[in-house]
Scaffold this motif. Structure first.
Motif, PDB file in Angstrom:
ATOM      1  N   TRP A  20      47.933  12.086  74.758  1.00  0.00           N
ATOM      2  CA  TRP A  20      47.670  11.866  73.443  1.00  0.00           C
ATOM      3  C   TRP A  20      48.915  11.005  72.590  1.00  0.00           C
ATOM      4  O   TRP A  20      48.630   9.808  71.189  1.00  0.00           O
ATOM      5  N   ARG A  23      50.934   8.871  73.897  1.00  0.00           N
ATOM      6  CA  ARG A  23      50.194   7.016  73.877  1.00  0.00           C
ATOM      7  C   ARG A  23      49.766   6.350  72.607  1.00  0.00           C
ATOM      8  O   ARG A  23      50.240   5.230  72.366  1.00  0.00           O
ATOM      9  N   TYR A  24      49.849   7.215  71.599  1.00  0.00           N
ATOM     10  CA  TYR A  24      50.078   7.081  70.279  1.00  0.00           C
ATOM     11  C   TYR A  24      51.496   5.484  69.497  1.00  0.00           C
ATOM     12  O   TYR A  24      52.390   5.324  69.458  1.00  0.00           O
ATOM     13  N   ASP A  26      53.421   5.297  71.606  1.00  0.00           N
ATOM     14  CA  ASP A  26      53.779   3.760  73.186  1.00  0.00           C
ATOM     15  C   ASP A  26      52.736   2.378  72.563  1.00  0.00           C
ATOM     16  O   ASP A  26      53.248   1.445  72.866  1.00  0.00           O
ATOM     17  N   ASP A  27      51.662   2.736  71.793  1.00  0.00           N
ATOM     18  CA  ASP A  27      51.053   1.623  71.544  1.00  0.00           C
ATOM     19  C   ASP A  27      51.747   0.472  70.417  1.00  0.00           C
ATOM     20  O   ASP A  27      52.448   1.205  69.162  1.00  0.00           O
ATOM     21  N   THR A  28      51.602  -0.807  70.765  1.00  0.00           N
ATOM     22  CA  THR A  28      52.012  -1.606  69.949  1.00  0.00           C
ATOM     23  C   THR A  28      51.352  -2.732  69.372  1.00  0.00           C
ATOM     24  O   THR A  28      51.177  -3.932  68.995  1.00  0.00           O
ATOM     25  N   THR A  29      50.450  -2.608  69.274  1.00  0.00           N
ATOM     26  CA  THR A  29      48.716  -2.759  68.896  1.00  0.00           C
ATOM     27  C   THR A  29      48.954  -3.356  67.218  1.00  0.00           C
ATOM     28  O   THR A  29      49.152  -2.255  66.867  1.00  0.00           O
ATOM     29  N   GLU A  31      47.337  -3.321  63.818  1.00  0.00           N
ATOM     30  CA  GLU A  31      45.506  -3.762  63.453  1.00  0.00           C
ATOM     31  C   GLU A  31      46.067  -4.361  62.389  1.00  0.00           C
ATOM     32  O   GLU A  31      45.893  -4.881  61.688  1.00  0.00           O
ATOM     33  N   ILE A  64      45.938   8.772  70.616  1.00  0.00           N
ATOM     34  CA  ILE A  64      45.448   8.075  71.093  1.00  0.00           C
ATOM     35  C   ILE A  64      44.463   8.580  71.867  1.00  0.00           C
ATOM     36  O   ILE A  64      45.242   9.198  72.798  1.00  0.00           O
ATOM     37  N   ASN A  68      40.115   5.912  73.152  1.00  0.00           N
ATOM     38  CA  ASN A  68      40.644   4.886  72.303  1.00  0.00           C
ATOM     39  C   ASN A  68      41.091   5.321  71.109  1.00  0.00           C
ATOM     40  O   ASN A  68      40.616   3.931  70.529  1.00  0.00           O
ATOM     41  N   LYS A  70      42.269   6.360  67.401  1.00  0.00           N
ATOM     42  CA  LYS A  70      43.155   7.669  66.886  1.00  0.00           C
ATOM     43  C   LYS A  70      42.791   8.712  66.410  1.00  0.00           C
ATOM     44  O   LYS A  70      41.352   8.979  65.895  1.00  0.00           O
TER      45      LYS A  70
END
Length: 116
Positions: A20, A23-24, A26-29, A31, A64, A68, A70
């Protein structure tokens, strides 16, 4: 997840916690401001369990989860005088809430706000 099932499982395996966290990381989203995270609702049980480790400090890692969302993952922390770094101290599973017997575990159960 919903309010009727809060807090849900508190214990997660160290392996899951690390996944997790990655995943956070590596996240490029990006918001938008309406969905931007403002806070976490933290179950008392999560805090009590990590404090029972009786470590010098506590890490609160962002992650994450599998839905999906946080989340915060709590892990004990001890200072290593040789390396001069803080190191993770995991709990031992009690077989409740997903943690297996002698498996290293971290503590979760948090809810992000929004939406909760």
């Amino acid at each position: 997840m919903n309010e009727e099932t809060f807090p849900g499982p508190i214990q997660i395996s160290a392996t899951t916690a690390k996944a997790w966290e990655k995943r956070y990381h590596d996240d490029t989203t990006i918001e938008d401001s309406k969905k931007k995270l403002k806070a976490f609702l933290i179950p008392r049980e999560s805090l009590e369990k990590v404090l029972k480790l009786e470590t010098e400090a506590v890490w609160a890692y962002l992650g994450i989860n599998d839905q999906n969302e946080k989340t915060l993952v709590f892990v004990g922390a001890e200072y290593d005088k040789e390396t001069k770094k803080w190191v993770n101290v995991y709990g031992t599973g009690d077989g409740v809430g997903g943690g297996e017997g002698a498996e290293e575990i971290a503590y979760d159960g948090t809810r992000p706000s929004p939406p909760f």
